[in-house]
Scaffold this active site. Structure first.
Site, short mmCIF file in Angstrom:
data_model
loop_
_atom_site.label_atom_id
_atom_site.label_comp_id
_atom_site.label_asym_id
_atom_site.label_seq_id
_atom_site.Cartn_x
_atom_site.Cartn_y
_atom_site.Cartn_z
N CYS A 98 -8.18 -2.01 7.81
CA CYS A 98 -6.78 -2.01 7.35
C CYS A 98 -6.29 -0.58 7.12
CB CYS A 98 -6.64 -2.83 6.07
SG CYS A 98 -6.91 -4.60 6.31
N GLU A 118 0.82 -1.21 0.00
CA GLU A 118 0.00 0.00 0.00
C GLU A 118 0.85 1.27 0.00
OE1 GLU A 118 -3.04 -0.09 -0.61
OE2 GLU A 118 -3.56 -2.18 -0.19
N HIS A 125 -1.31 -5.76 1.86
CA HIS A 125 -2.50 -6.61 1.75
C HIS A 125 -2.13 -7.92 1.06
CE1 HIS A 125 -5.68 -3.37 2.50
NE2 HIS A 125 -6.07 -4.42 3.19
#
EC number: 3.4.19.3
Length: 203
Positions: free
Chosen positions: A141, A78, A165
């Site tokens: 998250c 991310e 992820h």
């Protein structure tokens, strides 16, 4: 050097969370760095509280959080956490914030401070699919990633932080036709590879 790695408990009706299965299988020492493992609940507010408690306790050099993104094909590193909660389902404590800022006084977003492109390339060199993701979603998250980076920023701490992820495990897709998955051993290898890159970048 100390790396705090966090993972979540199962949520959304699943019996396992691949992030926690990966966490349990990580080596305790990677490239000379001590790996400190923490499971946090899939709960908006408590997840950040637990992570911050551990950061205060162990004073890590970096924090890497792992989470399940069912439906994704690859290891998704991310880039950014945004300052909003918008939950499609309640978390494990029944909380379901809709269009609520995580921190009303915080910036709109934080960028990960781990070397995301280098991590992706290193994972690909292990013959595993990986990519930079530009959205961590608006569920727990993203909330955890934002909360950790916000805490580090506000307290002017010299701690790198980011979020990865991972897909479903094979056993999670038995009743989900045409849904991508990845083996536990491959996901462990990918996360350990990411940690190696983080450690080398800070050496």
């Amino acid at each position: 050097m100390k790396i705090l790695v966090t993972a979540f408990d199962p949520f959304g009706g699943e019996s396992v969370n691949p992030s926690y299965e990966v966490l349990k299988n990580l080596k305790d020492n990677i490239e000379g760095a001590e790996i400190i493992k923490l499971q946090v609940p899939t709960a908006f507010y408590v997840s950040v509280e637990k992570a911050i408690e551990k950061i205060k306790e162990v004073n890590p050099d970096a924090v890497l959080s792992i989470g399940q993104a069912g439906g994704r094909y690859d290891i998704s590193v991310e880039r950014v956490a945004i300052n909003i909660d918008d939950a499609r389902i309640p978390d494990n404590m029944g909380q379901q914030p809709i269009d609520i800022p995580i921190d009303p006084e915080g910036p709109p977003a934080y960028f990960a401070t781990i070397p995301i492109k280098e991590i992706v390339e290193a994972i690909k060199k292990e013959n595993l699919p990986a990519s930079v993701s530009n959205s961590a979603g608006t569920y727990v998250c993203n909330h955890l990633m934002y909360g950790i980076l916000n805490y580090i920023h506000k307290n002017k701490l010299n701690i790198k932080a980011g979020f990865i992820h991972i897909p479903y495990l094979p056993e999670q897709v038995l009743e989900k036709p045409n849904t991508p998955y990845m083996s536990l051993s491959d996901m462990v290898k990918a996360i350990e590879t990411a940690i190696k890159v983080i450690v080398k970048a800070m050496a």
